[in-house]
Scaffold this active site. Structure first.
Site, PDB file in Angstrom:
ATOM      1  NE  ARG A 202      -2.613  -1.235   3.566  1.00  0.00           N
ATOM      2  CZ  ARG A 202      -2.889  -2.380   4.204  1.00  0.00           C
ATOM      3  NH1 ARG A 202      -3.614  -3.312   3.600  1.00  0.00           N
ATOM      4  NH2 ARG A 202      -2.478  -2.595   5.433  1.00  0.00           N
ATOM      5  CG  PHE A 219     -10.706  -7.761  -5.287  1.00  0.00           C
ATOM      6  CD1 PHE A 219     -11.768  -8.648  -5.171  1.00  0.00           C
ATOM      7  CD2 PHE A 219     -10.046  -7.661  -6.505  1.00  0.00           C
ATOM      8  CE1 PHE A 219     -12.143  -9.442  -6.246  1.00  0.00           C
ATOM      9  CE2 PHE A 219     -10.422  -8.454  -7.589  1.00  0.00           C
ATOM     10  CZ  PHE A 219     -11.477  -9.340  -7.457  1.00  0.00           C
ATOM     11  CG  ASP A 240     -14.813  -5.125  -1.206  1.00  0.00           C
ATOM     12  OD1 ASP A 240     -13.596  -5.348  -1.113  1.00  0.00           O
ATOM     13  OD2 ASP A 240     -15.682  -5.896  -0.748  1.00  0.00           O
ATOM     14  CB  CYS A 328      -3.486 -13.669  -0.166  1.00  0.00           C
ATOM     15  SG  CYS A 328      -5.265 -13.711  -0.345  1.00  0.00           S
TER      16      CYS A 328
END
Ligand code: SAH
Length: 384
Positions: A202, A219, A240, A328
């Protein structure tokens, strides 16, 4: 001390730097979860381990030398974890990354003056009060919460409750991360209240964001990337599927006095192609989906999902723009992720360059001999 005897194969795993020994490599072991002394077939002491009789992962190595695992031991190990976290530009970080920090099955996330803990094995559960005492001594927190609502505990036949371990823990904790602030939700947020593993990515996104440009945070959850982009960008779109997460994102925008983030509740797989058709383009796009592959059997389907979403995202990147993309899923390895990006870029008909290979934040250490400690991989790409 209770003993467990392991096969040559089991002993070899420890020698090779991996702390797990599976059921089939343990000859005799206790019926109850707890701490055991481990020996090889010739009776040589190999170490002290956590033993979980209900789990396929029967032994998890804690300590190789013959020292007692007592209050002092826990204090020293946890203080070591804290000392390795110096210099993080945030007041929220993972304080203990389980096997990554030599403490199998223990997750501790620090949110300012509070700690959120996950004890993920039946044997570790027997150490609960020693762990809480050590955490209180090392971090002097105002409260400690167990976020035990995770399916991993089911494999160990443990309850799945969220419960206060000690002190008080608020519904929201204000987190400062680089130049922005947001609220973690320890009781109800995803994981232990936020996604700490993307912090460095980020911050990086905020640094490369072209001044005065447009950005898409896909997302977005509670707007985490969007907040880092909004300081530089003219306009940020945060997408999202969860309206509830976006409502919290709006609060975060207000907390930082940003009025240039547009929150869109939609399914990314439907929305990205629509924007593509409408000719919308962004100077920076972030793609940070949930884990598409929860197990090995889901890898092929997951790769199709990653490829599809990345293909759509590449289409939305303006000339000279950036794509920060991540996965992830532990089972989607770095080579598979890379191959997927190559294939998506091939389809796009444009040239993308790899500007940086990304991973999890530095407070989530990845031990080279323990692949399970690393799960997040990503790339920062730039379009011609
Ligand atoms: N980028 C965030 C973390 C994202 S977690 C951060 O750094 O904090 C993944 C998010 O994807 C969740 O918020 C979830 O609600 C959202 N999500 C899952 N499936 C989706 C879909 N099909 N379309 C859009 N969002 C989705």
């Amino acid at each position: 001390m209770i003993w467990a005897t392991v096969s040559a194969k089991g002993a070899a795993r420890w020698a090779g730097g991996h702390p797990w020994i599976y059921r089939s490599d343990v000859a005799d072991h206790p019926d109850h979860p707890g701490m055991v002394a481990v020996r090889d077939a010739r009776g040589r002491f190999l170490g002290t381990a956590l033993c979980s009789p209900a789990s396929e992962i029967r032994l998890r190595l804690l300590e190789r030398t013959e020292v007692p695992i007592d209050a002092q031991w826990w204090h020293a190990r946890i203080a070591g974890c804290r000392d390795r976290r110096a210099g993080i530009d945030a007041n929220a970080w993972r304080a203990v990354h389980a096997e990554g920090d030599g403490l199998p099955a223990l997750i501790v996330d620090r949110y300012d003056r509070w700690l959120v803990v996950q004890i993920l094995s039946a044997a570790l559960e027997t150490q609960r009060s020693l762990i809480i005492d050590a955490l209180r001594e090392v971090f002097a927190p105002e409260g400690i919460l167990f976020r035990h609502d995770t399916a991993t505990r089911r494999l160990e036949k443990l309850n799945e409750r969220v419960e206060l371990a000690w002190g008080d823990v608020p519904e929201q904790v204000e987190v400062r991360e680089g130049g922005v602030r947001w609220f973690a939700a320890p009781w109800s947020g995803q994981k232990t209240g936020a996604f700490l593993d993307q912090r460095e990515n980020r911050l990086l996104a905020g640094r490369v964001m072209p001044a005065g440009g447009t950005a898409l945070d896909c997302f977005s959850y509670h707007g985490s990337f969007a907040l880092h982009l909004a300081g530089m960008a003219r306009e940020v779109t945060a997408l999202d599927a969860s309206a509830e997460a976006l409502a919290r994102g709006r609060e975060h925008a207000a907390l930082n006095s940003f009025d240039n983030i547009d929150f869109v509740a939609a399914d990314a797989f439907g929305q990205l192609p629509k924007w593509g058709d409408e000719g919308r383009r962004f100077d920076l796009v972030v793609v940070d989906p949930p884990a598409f592959a929860k197990s090995k059997g889901h890898v092929a389907a997951a790769l199709r999902g990653y490829r599809e979403i990345n293909r759509r995202a590449m289409h939305l990147v303006a000339p000279g723009g950036w794509l920060l993309t991540a996965s992830c899923s532990f089972h989607v390895t770095r080579p598979l992720f890379h191959e997927m990006l190559v294939s998506a870029a091939g389809d796009s008909g444009r040239r993308f360059t790899m500007q940086a290979q990304l991973g999890q934040a530095i407070d989530h250490p990845e031990v080279l001999t323990i692949p399970e400690t690393g799960y997040l991989k990503g790339a920062l790409l730039r379009a011609d």
